[in-house]
Design a protein around this motif. Structure first.
Motif, mmCIF file in Angstrom:
data_model
loop_
_atom_site.group_PDB
_atom_site.id
_atom_site.type_symbol
_atom_site.label_atom_id
_atom_site.label_comp_id
_atom_site.label_asym_id
_atom_site.label_seq_id
_atom_site.Cartn_x
_atom_site.Cartn_y
_atom_site.Cartn_z
ATOM 1 N N SER A 109 -35.193 -18.824 61.974
ATOM 2 C CA SER A 109 -33.765 -19.801 61.610
ATOM 3 C C SER A 109 -32.483 -19.341 62.811
ATOM 4 O O SER A 109 -31.836 -18.404 62.725
ATOM 5 C CB SER A 109 -33.249 -19.831 59.775
ATOM 6 N N VAL A 110 -32.377 -20.226 63.464
ATOM 7 C CA VAL A 110 -31.060 -20.280 64.463
ATOM 8 C C VAL A 110 -30.118 -20.131 63.433
ATOM 9 O O VAL A 110 -29.156 -20.527 63.076
ATOM 10 C CB VAL A 110 -30.738 -20.964 65.353
ATOM 11 N N VAL A 139 -41.057 -10.312 71.067
ATOM 12 C CA VAL A 139 -42.175 -11.257 70.140
ATOM 13 C C VAL A 139 -42.725 -12.126 71.093
ATOM 14 O O VAL A 139 -41.937 -12.764 71.346
ATOM 15 C CB VAL A 139 -41.247 -10.619 68.905
ATOM 16 N N GLU A 140 -44.084 -13.470 70.128
ATOM 17 C CA GLU A 140 -44.046 -13.872 70.911
ATOM 18 C C GLU A 140 -43.082 -15.052 70.571
ATOM 19 O O GLU A 140 -43.016 -15.483 68.966
ATOM 20 C CB GLU A 140 -45.507 -14.778 71.571
ATOM 21 N N VAL A 141 -42.806 -16.235 70.343
ATOM 22 C CA VAL A 141 -42.304 -17.725 70.355
ATOM 23 C C VAL A 141 -42.623 -18.665 70.558
ATOM 24 O O VAL A 141 -42.535 -18.872 71.460
ATOM 25 C CB VAL A 141 -40.523 -17.593 70.108
ATOM 26 N N ASP A 187 -31.877 -24.839 63.651
ATOM 27 C CA ASP A 187 -33.174 -24.651 63.589
ATOM 28 C C ASP A 187 -34.409 -24.069 63.159
ATOM 29 O O ASP A 187 -34.056 -22.797 63.576
ATOM 30 C CB ASP A 187 -33.391 -24.857 64.629
ATOM 31 N N GLU A 188 -35.136 -23.799 62.989
ATOM 32 C CA GLU A 188 -37.019 -23.156 62.335
ATOM 33 C C GLU A 188 -37.836 -22.544 63.470
ATOM 34 O O GLU A 188 -38.025 -23.891 64.499
ATOM 35 C CB GLU A 188 -37.306 -23.488 61.617
ATOM 36 N N ILE A 189 -37.835 -21.963 64.219
ATOM 37 C CA ILE A 189 -38.683 -20.805 65.144
ATOM 38 C C ILE A 189 -39.867 -19.708 64.896
ATOM 39 O O ILE A 189 -39.342 -19.609 63.881
ATOM 40 C CB ILE A 189 -37.733 -20.574 66.214
#
Length: 338
Positions: A109-110, A139-141, A187-189
């Protein structure tokens, strides 16, 4: 249908699922093949296939030529198995390698998203559960609203494994970085990892850290660990940029971080330095040439553009850096349009 891969230097075998890359399958099962960018651009995961066939995937012709493909080589980050495989693997194990961390999925979560220089942004995420990683890993987002993944090095301390910080170069039109100005708190990522072999090793030798652009991110993580652990090692960090406006705010915080450490130094090199400038002038490679007379007692971590990494590597090798003490994190673009 699943296939089985076997490494020739041991009895190690692992299963490869349908449509799964050889590298992903290996890492998922704790088999640590060599790799770098994970997008077919750097050739770090190039292996010879003694037996078996693969679909070469989206491997760049610059990293895997047509002749190499015909000879039986493949990039494991792109290759998917068409049969069982026998992979030639003759690497000498790194005696200072840390236990392999199996990549896992997380939701972040941002908590922070803001510019910290003319081109770099800070992004911080609060994770739904802690994620173990080593200083220097990435990491990969997933780009919001797309099935597109991008790799970013972690800038936070591994001790704070329930939140991750990144320093990302904003690129107009970038699948993920282009969306940074549009992100909002909360915002969720989705992300997955950790990945990367250019992480900080334990040791007693003096350290030289070199970065340009967003390559500062893994160096920040390393410096945080070194400061927290209070290691008695000489640490010199050279950061290269074009102008003062390109230097992220992070550099000032790093200077504060190491201010009470007598053997730690943070230097900035500007290729377009103004008349009034107290730092180094010229490219970071020029600074390495003039400021590092002897590398025979050093361990080096170099992060940034492939060209810079390669040039610094040549310089340090010429200055006598020991075998196995030079590690790169070359920031390759995932795709041409990236």
């Amino acid at each position: 249908m699943a296939f089985v891969a076997r490494l020739t230097n041991s009895d190690t075998t692992f299963e490869i699922g349908e449509g799964e890359t050889v590298l992903d399958a290996a890492l998922r099962q704790g088999v640590n093949l060599d790799y770098g960018c994970r997008h077919g651009r750097c050739s770090s995961c190039k292996y010879f296939l003694e037996d078996g066939d693969v679909d070469f995937g989206e491997a760049s012709v610059y990293s895997l030529s047509d002749e190499e493909r015909e000879d039986g080589y493949g990039l494991m980050c792109c290759a998917t198995a068409l049969t069982d495989l026998v992979i030639e693997s003759s690497e000498i194990p790194d005696p200072r390698a840390k236990p392999h961390l199996v990549p896992e999925d997380r939701i972040g979560s941002v908590t922070t998203v803001r510019p910290i220089s003319d081109s770099l942004w800070q992004l911080s995420l609060k994770l739904d559960s802690p994620l173990d990683f080593y200083a220097g890993q990435f990491v990969e987002v997933r780009a919001p609203g797309q099935d597109v993944w991008r790799s970013y090095s972690i800038a936070s301390d591994p001790a704070d494994n329930d939140q991750l910080e990144f320093i990302i170069k904003h690129m107009d039109g970038g699948a993920f970085s282009g969306l940074l100005p549009k992100l909002s708190i909360g915002d969720e990522i989705r992300l997955r990892g950790p990945y990367g072999q250019s992480y900080l090793r334990d040791g007693e030798g003096d350290l030289i850290l070199v970065a340009t652009g967003s390559g500062i991110a893994p160096i920040v993580s390393m410096l945080k660990v070194l400061a927290r652990e209070g290691q008695d090692r000489s640490v010199t960090f050279f950061y290269g940029a074009r102008t003062a406006e390109d230097v992220p705010e992070t550099v000032a915080s790093l200077r504060e971080l190491v201010a009470d450490q007598e053997r730690a130094k943070v230097g900035v090199c500007l290729s377009q330095a103004p008349d009034i400038w107290n730092g180094y002038r010229g490219r970071v490679t020029q600074t390495i040439q003039s400021e590092v007379p002897d590398a025979s007692s050093l361990s080096a971590y170099v992060c940034g553009s492939p060209e810079m990494c390669e040039t610094v590597g040549v310089l340090l090798e010429a200055k006598g850096i020991p075998d196995g003490e030079l590690r790169y994190d070359k920031f390759h673009s995932a795709t041409r349009e990236y």
